[in-house]
Scaffold this motif. Structure first.
Motif, short mmCIF file in Angstrom:
data_model
loop_
_atom_site.label_atom_id
_atom_site.label_comp_id
_atom_site.label_asym_id
_atom_site.label_seq_id
_atom_site.Cartn_x
_atom_site.Cartn_y
_atom_site.Cartn_z
N ALA A 11 0.83 -1.21 0.00
CA ALA A 11 0.00 0.00 0.00
C ALA A 11 0.87 1.26 0.00
CB ALA A 11 -0.92 -0.01 1.22
N LEU A 12 1.94 1.25 0.81
CA LEU A 12 2.85 2.39 0.85
C LEU A 12 3.55 2.57 -0.50
CD1 LEU A 12 4.38 4.63 2.35
CD2 LEU A 12 6.01 2.87 3.12
N ALA A 13 4.03 1.47 -1.08
CA ALA A 13 4.73 1.55 -2.36
C ALA A 13 3.83 2.09 -3.46
CB ALA A 13 5.28 0.17 -2.74
N ILE A 14 2.59 1.62 -3.51
CA ILE A 14 1.66 2.06 -4.54
C ILE A 14 1.32 3.54 -4.36
CG2 ILE A 14 -0.72 1.81 -5.38
CD1 ILE A 14 -0.45 -1.18 -4.93
N ALA A 39 12.68 3.61 -6.41
CA ALA A 39 12.84 2.85 -5.17
C ALA A 39 11.55 2.13 -4.81
CB ALA A 39 13.28 3.77 -4.04
N ALA A 40 10.42 2.83 -4.94
CA ALA A 40 9.13 2.21 -4.64
C ALA A 40 8.81 1.12 -5.65
CB ALA A 40 8.03 3.27 -4.65
N GLY A 41 9.24 1.30 -6.90
CA GLY A 41 9.04 0.27 -7.92
C GLY A 41 9.80 -1.00 -7.60
N TYR A 42 11.04 -0.84 -7.16
CA TYR A 42 11.82 -2.01 -6.74
C TYR A 42 11.17 -2.70 -5.55
CZ TYR A 42 15.99 -1.59 -9.70
OH TYR A 42 16.86 -1.60 -10.75
N LEU A 43 10.67 -1.90 -4.61
CA LEU A 43 10.01 -2.45 -3.43
C LEU A 43 8.76 -3.24 -3.83
CD1 LEU A 43 10.09 -2.54 -0.32
CD2 LEU A 43 8.66 -0.49 -0.33
N LEU A 44 7.99 -2.70 -4.78
CA LEU A 44 6.80 -3.40 -5.27
C LEU A 44 7.17 -4.71 -5.94
CD1 LEU A 44 3.67 -3.20 -5.83
CD2 LEU A 44 4.30 -2.22 -8.05
N ALA A 45 8.22 -4.69 -6.77
CA ALA A 45 8.63 -5.89 -7.49
C ALA A 45 9.15 -6.96 -6.54
CB ALA A 45 9.70 -5.53 -8.52
N VAL A 67 1.52 -6.75 -11.90
CA VAL A 67 2.55 -7.41 -12.72
C VAL A 67 2.78 -6.62 -14.00
CG1 VAL A 67 3.07 -9.48 -14.07
CG2 VAL A 67 2.11 -9.71 -11.77
N PHE A 68 1.70 -6.15 -14.62
CA PHE A 68 1.83 -5.33 -15.84
C PHE A 68 2.62 -4.07 -15.55
CE2 PHE A 68 0.20 -1.74 -18.32
CZ PHE A 68 0.44 -2.18 -19.61
N MET A 69 2.37 -3.43 -14.42
CA MET A 69 3.07 -2.20 -14.07
C MET A 69 4.55 -2.45 -13.81
SD MET A 69 0.91 0.22 -14.38
CE MET A 69 1.53 1.62 -13.46
N VAL A 70 4.87 -3.56 -13.18
CA VAL A 70 6.26 -3.90 -12.92
C VAL A 70 7.00 -4.16 -14.23
CG1 VAL A 70 7.80 -5.65 -11.94
CG2 VAL A 70 5.90 -4.76 -10.58
N THR A 95 6.21 -3.21 -17.40
CA THR A 95 6.37 -2.00 -18.22
C THR A 95 7.27 -0.97 -17.54
OG1 THR A 95 4.29 -1.13 -17.26
CG2 THR A 95 4.15 -2.26 -19.39
N GLY A 96 7.23 -0.92 -16.20
CA GLY A 96 8.08 0.01 -15.48
C GLY A 96 9.56 -0.31 -15.65
N PHE A 97 9.91 -1.59 -15.54
CA PHE A 97 11.31 -1.97 -15.72
C PHE A 97 11.73 -1.82 -17.18
CE2 PHE A 97 11.26 -4.23 -11.56
CZ PHE A 97 12.43 -3.67 -11.05
N ALA A 98 10.79 -1.97 -18.10
CA ALA A 98 11.13 -1.76 -19.51
C ALA A 98 11.51 -0.30 -19.75
CB ALA A 98 9.95 -2.15 -20.39
N LEU A 99 10.77 0.62 -19.14
CA LEU A 99 11.10 2.04 -19.26
C LEU A 99 12.39 2.36 -18.51
CD1 LEU A 99 7.50 3.48 -18.77
CD2 LEU A 99 8.80 3.38 -20.91
N TYR A 100 12.58 1.73 -17.37
CA TYR A 100 13.81 1.96 -16.60
C TYR A 100 15.02 1.47 -17.37
CZ TYR A 100 16.88 1.98 -12.49
OH TYR A 100 17.91 2.23 -11.61
N ALA A 101 14.85 0.43 -18.18
CA ALA A 101 15.96 -0.13 -18.95
C ALA A 101 16.51 0.87 -19.95
CB ALA A 101 15.50 -1.40 -19.68
N GLU A 102 15.68 1.83 -20.39
CA GLU A 102 16.18 2.85 -21.32
C GLU A 102 17.27 3.69 -20.67
OE1 GLU A 102 12.82 4.12 -24.41
OE2 GLU A 102 12.27 4.64 -22.35
N GLY A 103 17.09 4.00 -19.41
CA GLY A 103 18.11 4.76 -18.70
C GLY A 103 19.29 3.91 -18.29
#
Length: 243
Positions: A44-47, A83-89, A160-163, A165-173
C-alpha cells in the motif's frame, strides 16, 4: 453466538467451511499470517508513492529559476519512484514465495475457481450485497468471492503489468546490456515504441488508483455493515465474526 444456517457456509473450500464452523464457537479465526500482512501494508505504501511520483513524472513541476544543479526536485521524485518500484517488485516475488509455503489463504490471490458454478452464484450474491439490494451475505474466512475475483484480475495482474512496463522504461536509462534491458528490453518493441509504453504505464496507474478507491470503500463498508472484520484482520491476522 447463534449457529449459522448451513446454506450460509461457503461450499468452495472444505478448509474454509471447517474454519467457519470453528469460528461459531470461538468467534474468530487466524487467517492472514504476518508475511501476508506486512506485504499488504508495504505494498500500500509503495503504490501510494508510485502513484504520486508517477503523476509528477508524467506532469512535471514548473521549471525552477537558477542553475539546474541547485534544484534536484525531479531527481528526488524519480528516485522515490524507482525505489518504490523495486520495493513493489521484490514484494511481489516474496508474495509468490509465501503463496507456496504459507497457509491456504495465502494462495487465494493467485487463482480463482472460475469453473465452479457455486463460486459465480456467491459472486453475484456479493454484487447484490454491495449494491444494497440484498440481505447480508454469508460468512467468509478469507476473501469473499467478489473480492477474490477483484484482487486477482484487477490488482495482481495489473501490478505485474506495471512492474514489467516500469522496468522496460527503466531499462532505457540503464542502457543496453543491463539486466533490466536483458529481462525487459523486449517490451518496448512489443508495444511499438517507448511513448506507447509510457501511455499504457500511465493508464495502468489510473486503473490501480480506481481499484484502491473501491478496495478501501469495500473494506470499510464491510467492517461497518458486514458480518466479519476486514480492516482489523489485516492488522492482527484474525477474522472476527459478528452476531
Amino acid at each position: 453466538m447463534p449457529a449459522t444456517h448451513p446454506s450460509h457456509v461457503p461450499t468452495l473450500s472444505n478448509d474454509d467451511a471447517a474454519e467457519v464452523a470453528k469460528a461459531m464457537s470461538i468467534k474468530s479465526v487466524y487467517v492472514y499470517e504476518a508475511p501476508v500482512r506486512i506485504w499488504h501494508w508495504v505494498n500500500a505504501l509503495a503504490i501510494t508513492v508510485l502513484a504520486i511520483t508517477g503523476y509528477f513524472i508524467g506532469s512535471p513541476l514548473p521549471t525552477m529559476p537558477g542553475e539546474a544543479s541547485d534544484h534536484f526536485v525531479m531527481g528526488y521524485i524519480r528516485f522515490a519512484h524507482f525505489a518504490a518500484g523495486y520495493l513493489l517488485a521484490v514484494g511481489l516475488l516474496g508474495r509468490m514465495y509465501w503463496a507456496v509455503v504459507g497457509n491456504h489463504h495465502a494462495r487465494e490471490l493467485f487463482w480463482v475457481p472460475i469453473f465452479q458454478r457455486a463460486y459465480w452464484q456467491e459472486v453475484w450474491g456479493m454484487v447484490k450485497w454491495y449494491a444494497f439490494v440484498s440481505a447480508r451475505p454469508g460468512r467468509y474466512v478469507g476473501h469473499n468471492p467478489l473480492a477474490r475475483f477483484a484482487m486477482f484480475f484487477m490488482f495482481f495482474l495489473t501490478a505485474v503489468f506495471m512492474v514489467v512496463t516500469g522496468f522496460a522504461l527503466y531499462a532505457e536509462g540503464a542502457q543496453m546490456g543491463s539486466w533490466q534491458d536483458k529481462l525487459f528490453g523486449w517490451v518496448i518493441p512489443l508495444f511499438g515504441q517507448s511513448q506507447d509504453v509510457h501511455t499504457w504505464h500511465h493508464l495502468g496507474m489510473w486503473s490501480l488508483i480506481c481499484f484502491v478507491i473501491l478496495h478501501v470503500y469495500a473494506a470499510i463498508r464491510e467492517d461497518i455493515m458486514g458480518r466479519s472484520s476486514v480492516v482489523s484482520t489485516m492488522v492482527s491476522g484474525h477474522r472476527t465474526f459478528k452476531d
